[in-house]
Design a protein around this motif. Structure first.
Motif, PDB file in Angstrom:
ATOM      1  N   GLU A 138       1.042  63.841 -53.717  1.00 42.27           N
ATOM      2  CA  GLU A 138      -0.189  63.438 -53.638  1.00 42.27           C
ATOM      3  C   GLU A 138      -1.389  64.597 -53.125  1.00 42.27           C
ATOM      4  O   GLU A 138      -2.037  65.050 -54.403  1.00 42.27           O
ATOM      5  N   ILE A 187       4.339  62.813 -50.114  1.00 45.93           N
ATOM      6  CA  ILE A 187       2.640  63.086 -49.231  1.00 45.93           C
ATOM      7  C   ILE A 187       2.646  64.906 -49.539  1.00 45.93           C
ATOM      8  O   ILE A 187       0.783  64.487 -50.051  1.00 45.93           O
ATOM      9  N   THR A 221      -8.088  62.401 -45.009  1.00 46.73           N
ATOM     10  CA  THR A 221      -6.549  61.017 -45.114  1.00 46.73           C
ATOM     11  C   THR A 221      -6.448  60.410 -43.603  1.00 46.73           C
ATOM     12  O   THR A 221      -6.597  61.302 -42.162  1.00 46.73           O
ATOM     13  N   ARG A 254      -0.340  56.678 -43.729  1.00 52.16           N
ATOM     14  CA  ARG A 254       0.481  56.975 -44.741  1.00 52.16           C
ATOM     15  C   ARG A 254       2.060  57.242 -44.720  1.00 52.16           C
ATOM     16  O   ARG A 254       2.590  56.737 -45.339  1.00 52.16           O
ATOM     17  N   ASP A 311       3.316  53.431 -44.136  1.00 50.79           N
ATOM     18  CA  ASP A 311       3.813  52.961 -45.167  1.00 50.79           C
ATOM     19  C   ASP A 311       4.782  53.542 -45.728  1.00 50.79           C
ATOM     20  O   ASP A 311       5.581  52.841 -46.459  1.00 50.79           O
TER      21      ASP A 311
END
Length: 197
Positions: A97, A94, A65, A70, A73
């Motif tokens: 995910e 997160i 990752t 991430r 974003d």
């Protein structure tokens, strides 16, 4: 031969080979490479990048990752929320995910283990220990959107709370530069094949 032999490859992190070299089984291959998900009859479900066997035939799920990227974003996407709501929402996304990747990986492995009764698959039982490693592939800047240590601690704690009791023995965030040594100490695969399994 193992049901997984077609998926064995050298681990790459951020597009670069891991040094020293280590091998693992690629779970989410893209055409023309073999795709473990399709072999299991599951299409393109969420799953981790790799898995390998550790000590005592434990299974290690490895997800690379770019956590900082991430987070940035998602923080930008949800900047209309107030600071606390934004942070909580991004954290939830997160966590979700990564839970989906862990569960998807376990489903793929379960399907493959049940399809083929070879020596590797036969070594997996209901007592098998599963570990989930999030490999942070990029060093995070000190002025990240919010403190990475806070996020990593929360991610580890919540994933352990959600997954450990049901299926996962441990959850860890591993810096990319520490992955090869951690795999070696866990009995993970090397360029010569399974370590201690």
């Amino acid at each position: 031969m193992s049901v997984f032999k077609d998926f064995l490859e050298s681990i790459t992190i951020a597009g670069e080979p891991l040094v020293p070299q280590r091998e693992a089984y690629r779970m989410d291959g893209t055409f023309p490479d073999p795709d473990m998900r399709r072999r299991a009859g599951l299409g393109t479900c969420n799953c981790c990048d790799y898995f390998t066997f550790g000590a005592d035939n434990g299974v290690i799920l490895i997800e690379e990752t770019r956590l900082g990227d991430r987070i940035k974003d998602l923080m930008e996407k949800y900047k209309y929320l107030d600071c606390t709501d934004q942070r909580n929402h991004v954290t939830r996304l997160i966590l979700q995910e990564n839970r989906l990747k862990a569960y998807g990986s376990l489903l793929v492995l379960c399907r493959l283990f049940s399809k083929k009764a070879d020596a590797v698959a036969a070594s997996i039982s209901s007592d098998t220990k599963y570990s989930f490693w999030l490999v942070a592939s990029v060093k995070e800047p000190a002025d990240d959107v919010f403190a990475m240590d806070y996020f990593k601690d929360r991610l580890v704690r919540q994933l352990r709370d959600v997954l450990t009791k049901a299926v996962v023995d441990s959850v860890e965030v591993v810096p990319a530069e520490a992955l090869a040594a951690k795999l070696a100490s866990a009995g993970g695969m090397t360029d010569q094949g399974p370590g201690s399994s």
